[in-house]
Design a protein around this motif. Structure first.
Motif, PDB file in Angstrom:
ATOM      1  N   PRO A 219       0.702  -1.166  -0.114  1.00  0.00           N
ATOM      2  CA  PRO A 219      -0.177   0.027   0.066  1.00  0.00           C
ATOM      3  C   PRO A 219       0.888   1.386  -0.027  1.00  0.00           C
ATOM      4  CG  PRO A 219      -1.044  -1.579   1.608  1.00  0.00           C
ATOM      5  CD  PRO A 219       0.330  -2.166   1.159  1.00  0.00           C
ATOM      6  N   LEU A 220       2.149   1.164   0.525  1.00  0.00           N
ATOM      7  CA  LEU A 220       2.941   2.485   0.484  1.00  0.00           C
ATOM      8  C   LEU A 220       3.806   2.170  -0.514  1.00  0.00           C
ATOM      9  CD1 LEU A 220       3.961   3.218   3.945  1.00  0.00           C
ATOM     10  CD2 LEU A 220       2.037   3.983   2.862  1.00  0.00           C
ATOM     11  N   PHE A 221       4.518   1.141  -1.370  1.00  0.00           N
ATOM     12  CA  PHE A 221       5.196   0.872  -2.074  1.00  0.00           C
ATOM     13  C   PHE A 221       4.591   1.403  -3.450  1.00  0.00           C
ATOM     14  CE2 PHE A 221       6.267  -1.853  -5.871  1.00  0.00           C
ATOM     15  CZ  PHE A 221       7.603  -1.674  -5.818  1.00  0.00           C
ATOM     16  N   ALA A 222       3.375   1.177  -3.857  1.00  0.00           N
ATOM     17  CA  ALA A 222       2.616   1.485  -5.029  1.00  0.00           C
ATOM     18  C   ALA A 222       2.371   2.948  -5.146  1.00  0.00           C
ATOM     19  CB  ALA A 222       1.260   0.963  -4.916  1.00  0.00           C
ATOM     20  N   PRO A 223       2.118   3.722  -4.458  1.00  0.00           N
ATOM     21  CA  PRO A 223       2.127   5.195  -4.441  1.00  0.00           C
ATOM     22  C   PRO A 223       3.460   5.749  -4.767  1.00  0.00           C
ATOM     23  CG  PRO A 223       0.927   4.701  -2.547  1.00  0.00           C
ATOM     24  CD  PRO A 223       1.459   3.448  -3.195  1.00  0.00           C
ATOM     25  N   MET A 224       4.677   5.232  -4.004  1.00  0.00           N
ATOM     26  CA  MET A 224       5.984   5.849  -4.393  1.00  0.00           C
ATOM     27  C   MET A 224       6.436   5.250  -5.678  1.00  0.00           C
ATOM     28  SD  MET A 224       7.396   7.733  -1.993  1.00  0.00           S
ATOM     29  CE  MET A 224       8.781   7.527  -2.822  1.00  0.00           C
ATOM     30  N   VAL A 225       6.032   4.138  -6.142  1.00  0.00           N
ATOM     31  CA  VAL A 225       6.361   3.856  -7.750  1.00  0.00           C
ATOM     32  C   VAL A 225       5.749   4.730  -8.544  1.00  0.00           C
ATOM     33  CG1 VAL A 225       6.013   2.309  -9.469  1.00  0.00           C
ATOM     34  CG2 VAL A 225       6.657   1.469  -7.184  1.00  0.00           C
ATOM     35  N   ALA A 226       4.326   5.109  -8.355  1.00  0.00           N
ATOM     36  CA  ALA A 226       3.619   6.087  -9.359  1.00  0.00           C
ATOM     37  C   ALA A 226       4.510   7.494  -9.031  1.00  0.00           C
ATOM     38  CB  ALA A 226       2.142   6.252  -8.731  1.00  0.00           C
ATOM     39  N   VAL A 227       4.875   7.926  -8.117  1.00  0.00           N
ATOM     40  CA  VAL A 227       5.402   9.267  -7.957  1.00  0.00           C
ATOM     41  C   VAL A 227       6.652   9.261  -8.708  1.00  0.00           C
ATOM     42  CG1 VAL A 227       6.434  10.842  -6.499  1.00  0.00           C
ATOM     43  CG2 VAL A 227       4.180  10.061  -5.706  1.00  0.00           C
ATOM     44  N   THR A 228       7.364   8.252  -8.390  1.00  0.00           N
ATOM     45  CA  THR A 228       8.734   8.103  -9.283  1.00  0.00           C
ATOM     46  C   THR A 228       8.667   8.014 -10.739  1.00  0.00           C
ATOM     47  OG1 THR A 228       9.554   6.817  -7.356  1.00  0.00           O
ATOM     48  CG2 THR A 228      11.053   6.607  -9.322  1.00  0.00           C
ATOM     49  N   TRP A 229       7.717   7.001 -11.133  1.00  0.00           N
ATOM     50  CA  TRP A 229       7.438   6.982 -12.666  1.00  0.00           C
ATOM     51  C   TRP A 229       7.076   8.205 -13.268  1.00  0.00           C
ATOM     52  CZ3 TRP A 229       3.233   7.019 -16.071  1.00  0.00           C
ATOM     53  CH2 TRP A 229       3.452   6.585 -17.228  1.00  0.00           C
ATOM     54  N   LEU A 230       6.055   9.059 -12.713  1.00  0.00           N
ATOM     55  CA  LEU A 230       5.625  10.176 -13.104  1.00  0.00           C
ATOM     56  C   LEU A 230       6.681  11.425 -13.118  1.00  0.00           C
ATOM     57  CD1 LEU A 230       2.056  10.533 -11.369  1.00  0.00           C
ATOM     58  CD2 LEU A 230       2.628  10.243 -13.786  1.00  0.00           C
ATOM     59  N   ALA A 231       7.406  11.344 -12.047  1.00  0.00           N
ATOM     60  CA  ALA A 231       8.617  12.313 -11.942  1.00  0.00           C
ATOM     61  C   ALA A 231       9.399  12.047 -13.261  1.00  0.00           C
ATOM     62  CB  ALA A 231       9.178  12.328 -10.764  1.00  0.00           C
ATOM     63  N   VAL A 232      10.009  10.715 -13.491  1.00  0.00           N
ATOM     64  CA  VAL A 232      11.016  10.547 -14.338  1.00  0.00           C
ATOM     65  C   VAL A 232      10.427  10.821 -15.675  1.00  0.00           C
ATOM     66  CG1 VAL A 232      12.611   8.611 -15.366  1.00  0.00           C
ATOM     67  CG2 VAL A 232      12.203   8.822 -12.944  1.00  0.00           C
ATOM     68  N   ARG A 233       9.196  10.433 -15.784  1.00  0.00           N
ATOM     69  CA  ARG A 233       8.301  10.771 -17.268  1.00  0.00           C
ATOM     70  C   ARG A 233       8.455  12.096 -17.493  1.00  0.00           C
ATOM     71  NH1 ARG A 233       4.958   7.031 -19.967  1.00  0.00           N
ATOM     72  NH2 ARG A 233       4.605   8.099 -21.905  1.00  0.00           N
ATOM     73  N   ALA A 234       8.162  13.070 -16.420  1.00  0.00           N
ATOM     74  CA  ALA A 234       8.293  14.607 -16.660  1.00  0.00           C
ATOM     75  C   ALA A 234       9.646  15.013 -16.971  1.00  0.00           C
ATOM     76  CB  ALA A 234       7.615  15.244 -15.373  1.00  0.00           C
ATOM     77  N   LEU A 235      10.813  14.523 -16.474  1.00  0.00           N
ATOM     78  CA  LEU A 235      12.014  14.949 -16.523  1.00  0.00           C
ATOM     79  C   LEU A 235      12.330  14.632 -17.940  1.00  0.00           C
ATOM     80  CD1 LEU A 235      14.112  13.718 -13.561  1.00  0.00           C
ATOM     81  CD2 LEU A 235      13.526  15.988 -14.363  1.00  0.00           C
ATOM     82  N   TYR A 236      12.150  13.656 -18.585  1.00  0.00           N
ATOM     83  CA  TYR A 236      12.503  13.050 -19.745  1.00  0.00           C
ATOM     84  C   TYR A 236      11.484  13.195 -21.263  1.00  0.00           C
ATOM     85  CZ  TYR A 236      16.640  11.234 -17.770  1.00  0.00           C
ATOM     86  OH  TYR A 236      17.764  10.884 -16.698  1.00  0.00           O
ATOM     87  N   GLY A 237      10.222  13.388 -20.769  1.00  0.00           N
ATOM     88  CA  GLY A 237       9.174  13.517 -21.740  1.00  0.00           C
ATOM     89  C   GLY A 237       9.016  12.144 -22.385  1.00  0.00           C
ATOM     90  N   ARG A 238       7.795  12.184 -23.346  1.00  0.00           N
ATOM     91  CA  ARG A 238       7.491  11.116 -23.745  1.00  0.00           C
ATOM     92  C   ARG A 238       8.514  10.847 -25.368  1.00  0.00           C
ATOM     93  NH1 ARG A 238       2.489   8.962 -22.865  1.00  0.00           N
ATOM     94  NH2 ARG A 238       1.229  10.352 -21.284  1.00  0.00           N
ATOM     95  N   ARG A 239       9.023   9.739 -25.485  1.00  0.00           N
ATOM     96  CA  ARG A 239       9.915   9.470 -26.654  1.00  0.00           C
ATOM     97  C   ARG A 239       9.285   8.465 -27.465  1.00  0.00           C
ATOM     98  NH1 ARG A 239      15.628   7.896 -24.039  1.00  0.00           N
ATOM     99  NH2 ARG A 239      14.518   6.240 -23.483  1.00  0.00           N
ATOM    100  N   ASP A 240       9.737   8.532 -28.716  1.00  0.00           N
ATOM    101  CA  ASP A 240       9.227   7.614 -29.874  1.00  0.00           C
ATOM    102  C   ASP A 240      10.007   6.577 -29.792  1.00  0.00           C
ATOM    103  OD1 ASP A 240       7.272   9.263 -30.636  1.00  0.00           O
ATOM    104  OD2 ASP A 240       8.515  10.446 -32.148  1.00  0.00           O
ATOM    105  N   GLY A 241       9.224   5.158 -30.061  1.00  0.00           N
ATOM    106  CA  GLY A 241      10.053   3.940 -29.976  1.00  0.00           C
ATOM    107  C   GLY A 241      10.666   3.979 -28.725  1.00  0.00           C
TER     108      GLY A 241
END
Length: 241
Positions: A219-241
Motif C-alpha cells: 500500500p505504500l510501495f505502489a504510490p511511491m512507484v507512481a510518483v517516481t515514474w511520473l517524475a522521471v516521465r516529466a523529466l525526460y518526456g515521451r519518446r518515440d520508439g
C-alpha cells in the motif's frame, strides 16, 4: 564534478566505472519491473506491473498474513504458524517453476520467509520472524539516503541508464534535484517502516507488528512507484520508439 582540458575549458570528469555497472543493473531491474518511462503506458498499468499483478500481490502478502492470523489464534503454536508461512511461499515458487515463469520474486520471498522462520524457531520468539525485514529496510533506506546525499542517487542511476543517458543526468541541475528528493522520499519510506514497527517488536506485539508490516508494504510501495515514474516521465518526456 568537472575538470579542465588543455584549453582551459571545463569538461565533465569520467564517472567511476562502478557507477556504470550499478546504474546498468538498476536500469535493467527497473525495466523488468515495467518501469520504463519511454513506453506509452498509463500510470496504473506501470504500478500494477511493478507490483507483479495479482500474483505479485499474493506472493508478497499471503505468507505474512498466514503467519499473523495463525499466531494470533494460537500464540503457543509458533512452529505451525511459521511452517504455514514458509509453505505458502514454497507453493508460489513451485507454481512459477512449473509454469516456467521467472521465479525470482517467489524465490526471494521463499528464502526470506525461510530465514525469518529459522531465526524465530531458534529464539522461540514470534516477533523475531520480522528481524530480516528490519535489516532489509535499514539497508535499503541507508543506501538510498547516502547515495542521494553524495550526489549519486540510486534513483538517478537507474533512470539514467533506463533512459539511455548513463550518468549524464548529473550535469543537469534539475534532474539532480529531482533524483535527490526521490532518493530521500524512498529512504524515508524504509525508515518510516522501522520507526513504526521497531517499537512493536520490542513490545512483543506480534499481531500489530505483522498487520502494520502488511499495511506499510505494497500500500505504500505502489504510490511511491507512481510518483517516481511520473517524475522521471516529466523529466525526460515521451519518446518515440
Amino acid at each position: 564534478m568537472t575538470g579542465q582540458d588543455d584549453r582551459g575549458d571545463e569538461t565533465p570528469l569520467e564517472p567511476p566505472r562502478a557507477s556504470d555497472a550499478l546504474g546498468a543493473a538498476l536500469g535493467d531491474a527497473a525495466r523488468r519491473m515495467g518501469l520504463d518511462p519511454a513506453e506509452e503506458r498509463s500510470t496504473g498499468h506501470v504500478v500494477w506491473k511493478a507490483m507483479g499483478g495479482w500474483r505479485g500481490v499474493l506472493e508478497s502478502v499471503l505468507p505474512s498474513l498466514a503467519f499473523v492470523v495463525l499466531f494470533t489464534l494460537r500464540p503457543d503454536a509458533l512452529a505451525l504458524a511459521l511452517g504455514v508461512s514458509v509453505g505458502v511461499a514454497a507453493v508460489f515458487t513451485v507454481v512459477r517453476l512449473v509454469q516456467k515463469s521467472p521465479p525470482s520474486a517467489a524465490l526471494g520471498g521463499l528464502v526470506a520467509a525461510a530465514a525469518a522462520a529459522a531465526l524465530a524457531l531458534w529464539t522461540g520468539r514470534g516477533e523475531d520472524n520480522f528481524v530480516p525485514g528490519f535489516l532489509t529496510n535499514g539497508l535499503y533506506g541507508t543506501a538510498l539516503l547516502v547515495s542521494a546525499l553524495v550526489g549519486w542517487s540510486l534513483i538517478g542511476l537507474a533512470a539514467g541508464f533506463l533512459m539511455g543517458e548513463g550518468t549524464a543526468w548529473r550535469a543537469d541541475r534539475r534532474k539532480r534535484r529531482v533524483f535527490f528528493w526521490l532518493g530521500i522520499a524512498w529512504a524515508a519510506l524504509f525508515f518510516a517502516r522501522l520507526a513504526v514497527q521497531l517499537p512493536l517488536y520490542f513490545a512483543g506485539d506480534v499481531t500489530a507488528l505483522g498487520t502494520l508490516k502488511i499495511i506499510m508494504g505494497l500500500p505504500l510501495f505502489a504510490p511511491m512507484v507512481a510518483v517516481t515514474w511520473l517524475a522521471v516521465r516529466a523529466l525526460y518526456g515521451r519518446r518515440d520508439g
